[in-house]
Write a protein that holds these residues in place. Structure first.
Motif, short mmCIF file in Angstrom:
data_model
loop_
_atom_site.label_atom_id
_atom_site.label_comp_id
_atom_site.label_asym_id
_atom_site.label_seq_id
_atom_site.Cartn_x
_atom_site.Cartn_y
_atom_site.Cartn_z
N ASN A 45 5.40 5.15 5.19
CA ASN A 45 5.94 5.00 6.56
C ASN A 45 7.40 4.62 6.67
OD1 ASN A 45 3.49 5.42 8.11
ND2 ASN A 45 2.71 3.37 7.83
N ARG A 58 0.37 3.38 1.71
CA ARG A 58 0.79 4.08 3.19
C ARG A 58 2.14 3.29 3.93
NH1 ARG A 58 -2.63 5.87 6.39
NH2 ARG A 58 -2.36 6.23 8.91
N THR A 59 2.36 2.18 3.53
CA THR A 59 3.54 1.19 3.62
C THR A 59 4.74 1.98 3.27
OG1 THR A 59 2.35 -0.65 3.86
CG2 THR A 59 4.69 -0.85 3.52
N THR A 83 0.82 -1.10 0.04
CA THR A 83 -0.13 0.12 0.10
C THR A 83 0.97 1.14 0.02
OG1 THR A 83 -0.31 0.28 2.56
CG2 THR A 83 -1.80 -1.15 1.25
#
Length: 121
Positions: free
Chosen positions: A46, A42-43, A40
């Motif tokens: 991060n 988001r991964t 994702t």
């Protein structure tokens, strides 16, 4: 029987910064990179911004996708040897565009001239 374990914690903030720089230089979004590696956005965010530890498979995919040298993330200065600074600078130079390289060349020439001037005094 338990094998000796290395208890060091690796700081992946540097990797995150290197990935972000390489991604931005290619003009890619986090979503596009996420799609390429099957994760994702988001991964990816991060890892880039928080230094999140990626799985080994993801780590491998990302560093090979962006051709990032990993020595700097695993070895301390002493373990990398005398040329580690040169290797790190080479990695940085490899990620620069032509304008940035011209600036770096002029900077190096200026440092060389300054050193020569100091020696003569």
């Amino acid at each position: 029987m338990r094998m000796n374990q290395d208890e060091r914690r690796f700081d992946f903030h540097g990797l995150g910064l290197a990935l972000k720089q390489a991604r931005e230089e290619k003009g890619w979004t986090q979503a596009y990179v996420a799609e390429l590696v099957g994760k994702t956005d988001r991964t990816i965010m991060n890892i880039e911004n928080k230094g999140q530890h990626p799985s080994f498979n993801l780590f491998f995919k990302l560093v090979t996708l962006f051709d990032i040298s990993v020595d700097q993330f695993f070895y301390t200065e002493g373990q990398r040897g005398e040329n580690s600074c040169r290797k790190h600078i080479d990695v940085l130079l490899s990620s620069m565009n032509e304008k940035e390289l011209v600036v770096m060349e002029a900077t190096a020439e200026g440092l060389k001239k300054a050193r020569e001037t100091e020696v003569q005094e």
